[in-house]
Design a protein around this motif. Structure first.
Motif, mmCIF file in Angstrom:
data_model
loop_
_atom_site.group_PDB
_atom_site.id
_atom_site.type_symbol
_atom_site.label_atom_id
_atom_site.label_comp_id
_atom_site.label_asym_id
_atom_site.label_seq_id
_atom_site.Cartn_x
_atom_site.Cartn_y
_atom_site.Cartn_z
ATOM 1 N N GLN A 133 0.844 -1.412 -0.583
ATOM 2 C CA GLN A 133 -0.044 -0.249 0.295
ATOM 3 C C GLN A 133 1.049 1.170 -0.010
ATOM 4 O O GLN A 133 0.487 2.525 -0.596
ATOM 5 N N MET B 245 -5.276 -9.504 1.785
ATOM 6 C CA MET B 245 -3.870 -8.993 1.542
ATOM 7 C C MET B 245 -4.277 -8.595 -0.395
ATOM 8 O O MET B 245 -4.209 -6.946 -0.909
ATOM 9 N N ASP C 252 -6.578 -9.561 -2.480
ATOM 10 C CA ASP C 252 -7.966 -8.396 -2.505
ATOM 11 C C ASP C 252 -7.968 -7.540 -1.989
ATOM 12 O O ASP C 252 -8.806 -6.718 -3.387
ATOM 13 N N SER C 253 -7.799 -6.382 -1.308
ATOM 14 C CA SER C 253 -7.281 -5.565 -0.927
ATOM 15 C C SER C 253 -6.419 -4.655 -1.735
ATOM 16 O O SER C 253 -7.153 -3.652 -1.995
ATOM 17 N N GLU D 87 -8.115 -4.099 -4.729
ATOM 18 C CA GLU D 87 -9.640 -3.312 -4.602
ATOM 19 C C GLU D 87 -8.927 -2.052 -5.391
ATOM 20 O O GLU D 87 -10.197 -0.984 -5.615
ATOM 21 N N THR D 88 -8.164 -1.598 -4.423
ATOM 22 C CA THR D 88 -7.516 -0.467 -4.385
ATOM 23 C C THR D 88 -7.006 0.121 -5.537
ATOM 24 O O THR D 88 -7.672 1.291 -5.879
#
Lengths: 293, 510
Positions: free
Chosen positions: B409, B436, B438-439, B442-443
């Protein structure tokens, strides 16, 4: 009171070594160049101050500082920039070449005999504090050490160029990807190291009272040892290493019997050797260096 | 094949091997058996632990747990030089020859290393070079050899110790298809001649499937499948290890009506017939891709396909051999990386490359300081932090202390602070736990919906295809296939383009 004197000595000598170590460490961090010509920056700074001593002090300071910065930038552009990306051994040898070139150029111009250093003779006057008679130089150099080290710390921690410099020292590729212009940052590192060398040359020349072409070699070697001792690649480590070497040196001076005192440096480097055997990665470990591929 | 009857006195055996590096588990409870006379393939996606396992088997690395036996003798007390003396030979990913020695001396050195007298080592080396068909090159210095020849000399050096077991780490990496085909014949011949057990790590799946008697598949440090090439090829778990899970519930598949429309406009980035060579190895040959403004494009391919090279060339970190690139209507040619960042190209590099000794805030500010003149820099900083709320409480902490997902991130946030028009990402899912991954995606989907153009390189094909509008499949430096992401997900040609063979049961393998 003698203890206070020793503490003051340790800070002064340690600060001098810390500034040398930082000047070497800055360039190493960003270029992986062990710059042996850094000692000649101190020498050139001493000569510049000595020759300009007849001018008003502020003017002499500004002119000599400008001369040292210009010299550092010239060396960077002419020697180290074309060699960037080459084997670290080539860079090291190039820095030796620059070092000897400058020493011999000085011999050619000013001769090999030492010249007296006459800038700000008032520094040799003594003042009396708490029953101790101390030369004014001790206090001036204490002030300079504090200002220079705090200045470098602030610069690296809080300015835009400082963050870029630390980023490039850790990972050049990522720095480039973040838009950092690496050429500019390297030039900046040379400027800071030149200013540090100039401060050292002012204090050191006043301490030894004379100028000679090879005068930069001794502070360079000790500064270099301090860099390694602190952990090559770590700037706080370099400063710490400088102070540790300074403290050991003063301690030995106080503790050794008078007959052994001339051989103080043998004991000093012996102790440094023992510390390195116990902590081969230096006092502060640097992760970035280990990860680098 | 019945594997229960393996005679451990004639095999290299690993039992429950685990390797832990500072909290990271590179290998966990891995068993391996390599009998003399068999060829075993060891495959798995990037970071699976294949080279770590070979390092354990060959004595370069002490396992944190478990044991290795060679011909029934435990190897735990041996020092590294004893392994070759006991008949264990290996090659490296890079050939690692002594560059200033001649070919003959390189091979001879290995014989001297196991204690042979010089003359005997020399005779043995000459004989091996003769066998490998490179006797004519014996007096050439190793550094002057072509890449394929260097790899061959590397094998010759491993043969000089008269191996009972031979471990080959990516022997075909960087070879041309013809050279790879020759290598295949060569390895089989070596097995027959020396009667040794051969372990091969390879990313070239076609080669593995043709060459090996058995194949073992590692993922994230664990064995997920072992069996004949045919069994492994059709194992759903193996396909998933490479391509990512197909049946992910709760993950949004992007519906993009404008996807077709974006292609009509002039592309933001256009790469034409790009060629990149590293020395004598061709990394990219005539790659052409285009990315429309606002589009989300994925380039999918196995390890070594040339994905990172493509991104490096676009970001200006690698010089292209030939071909042209244009960005925003103007050519990208001699500009350095910093200038390209200023034109709006930001790269999130593979492995994240965060500056671990700097604080999180300083990591972010590096990108910002390079464009201080912009008045909205502060506003952007706040916007980016809003997008990555996990970073806010950690701004003052060292970036090295973040978890893998948080570091990813941070790397994306850092790139966004440069205010990019085109965001390049190199395997953002690498080494992350599924949640992680997936996230992170998603971002990326949110960023894409807000109008950012994204070009993404991935091995995790299914995850990338769910997020992207369009995709290219890259293999061995060539674009094998391209199309709409949704169509590619179900296209039978996709697996062939990615792996080089069919993986789905029920489809004919020619």
């Amino acid at each position: 009171m003698i203890v206070l004197q020793h503490i003051l000595d340790a800070i002064n000598i340690g600060g001098l070594y810390a500034m040398m170590a930082l000047g070497i460490g800055l360039i190493f961090g960003i270029m992986r160049l062990i710059n042996f010509a850094h000692g000649e920056m101190v020498m050139a700074g001493g000569y510049a101050l000595g020759l300009l001593a007849t001018l008003p002090a502020p003017l002499a300071i500004v002119l000599s500082l400008a001369f040292i910065i210009a010299l550092a930038l010239l060396i960077e552009q002419a020697t180290f920039r074309p060699l960037r990306g080459q084997d670290p051994a080539s860079l090291l040898v190039a820095s030796f070449a620059v070092s000897y070139f400058l020493q011999n150029l000085t011999v050619m111009i000013f001769g090999a005999r030492p010249l007296p250093f006459s800038f700000a003779p008032g520094l040799a006057e003594t003042i009396e504090i708490a029953g101790l008679r101390l030369p004014l130089l001790q206090f001036v150099s204490l002030g300079l050490v504090i200002v220079a080290l705090a200045g470098v710390a602030t610069l690296l921690k809080h300015t835009a160029l400082g963050i870029q410099l630390r980023a490039a020292a850790e990972d050049v590729v990522t720095a480039r990807l973040s838009g950092v212009k690496v050429n500019r940052v390297i030039a900046f590192a040379f400027v800071i190291s030149a200013v540090l060398a100039w401060v050292v040359s002012l204090i050191y020349s006043a301490q030894i009272g004379q100028l000679s072409p090879a005068m930069g070699v001794r502070p360079l070697i000790i500064g270099f040892v301090a860099t390694i001792l602190g952990g090559l690649g770590s700037l706080p480590g370099a400063a710490l290493g400088g102070f540790v070497v300074g403290a050991i040196s003063v301690l030995l001076d106080a503790a050794l019997p008078a007959s052994l005192r001339p051989f103080r440096e043998a004991f000093l480097f012996g102790l440094v050797f023992v510390i390195l055997v116990m902590r081969p990665e230096g006092l502060l470990r640097v992760r970035a260096l280990q990860e680098r591929v | 094949m019945d594997r229960t009857a393996v005679d451990t006195r004639n095999a290299l055996t690993a039992r429950g091997v685990g390797v832990h590096f500072e909290g990271l588990r590179a290998l966990e409870g891995v068993d391996l058996e390599l009998a003399r006379g068999e060829i075993l393939g060891l495959i798995g996606p990037n970071g699976a632990g294949k080279t770590t396992l070979v390092n354990v088997l060959s004595g370069y690395l002490k396992p944190s747990e478990g044991s290795v036996e060679l011909d029934g003798h435990p190897t735990s007390g041996w020092s590294p030089h004893q392994f070759p003396r006991r008949g264990l030979g290996r090659t490296f990913q890079a050939a690692r020859l002594f560059p200033d020695m001649t070919v003959l001396e390189n091979v001879e050195m290995a014989g001297v290393g196991i204690g042979l007298p010089r003359s005997q080592a020399r005779d043995g080396a000459a004989e091996i070079l003769d066998y490998l068909g490179i006797a004519g090159r014996r007096h050439v210095t190793a550094s002057a050899l072509a890449y394929g020849e260097q790899r061959l000399v590397g094998i010759g050096r491993a043969l000089a110790i008269k191996p009972r077991y031979l471990l080959l780490d990516e022997p075909a990496a960087g070879l041309s298809p013809q050279e790879a085909a020759d290598l295949l014949t060569r390895i089989t011949a070596i097995r027959d001649r020396y009667g040794c057990g051969i372990l091969v790590i390879e990313h070239n799946m076609q080669l593995i499937m043709k060459l090996c008697d058995r194949v073992q598949v590692l993922t994230r440090g664990k064995t997920i499948s072992t069996g004949s090439p045919a069994e492994v090829q059709t194992d759903a778990a193996v396909r998933e290890a490479y391509l990512g899970a197909t049946d992910q519930t709760g993950v949004r598949v992007r519906e993009r009506a404008q996807a077709a429309a974006t292609q009509d406009r002039a592309p933001l980035l256009k790469v034409n017939n790009l060629v990149v060579d590293y020395g004598s190895v061709r990394a990219l040959s005539n790659v052409s891709i285009s990315v429309g403004r606002g589009e989300f494009v994925a380039v999918i391919g196995p390890n070594g396909a040339g994905k990172s090279t493509l991104l490096s060339a676009i970001a200006g970190l690698t010089r292209a051999g030939s071909g042209t690139m244009s960005y925003d209507g103007r050519p990208l040619s001699a500009e350095g990386t910093a200038a390209r960042v200023e034109r709006g190209i930001a790269l999130v590099p593979e492995g994240r490359r965060i500056l671990s000794n700097l604080t999180v805030e300083e990591n972010l500010r590096v990108g910002q300081t390079t464009r201080r003149s912009e008045p909205d820099a502060t506003r952007r900083f706040d916007e980016v932090l809003e997008r990555f709320p996990v970073l806010r409480p950690r701004l003052k902490g060292h970036a090295g202390k973040l978890s893998g997902g948080e570091q990813q991130q941070l790397a994306i946030a850092r790139a966004l602070l440069a205010g990019p028009t085109l965001l390049l990402l190199d395997e953002p899912s690498l080494g992350l736990a599924p949640l992680m991954i997936d996230s992170v995606y998603e971002t990326l989907s949110t960023l894409s919906e807000s109008g950012l153009t994204i070009l993404l390189m991935e091995q995790n094909a299914n995850r990338a295809l769910m997020a992207a509008d369009r995709a290219y499949v890259l293999r061995h430096g060539t674009v094998e296939l391209d199309g709409e992401a949704g169509a590619l997900r179900v296209d039978p040609a996709f697996d062939r383009a990615y792996f080089g063979f069919e993986t789905r049961v029920g489809e004919a393998t020619p």
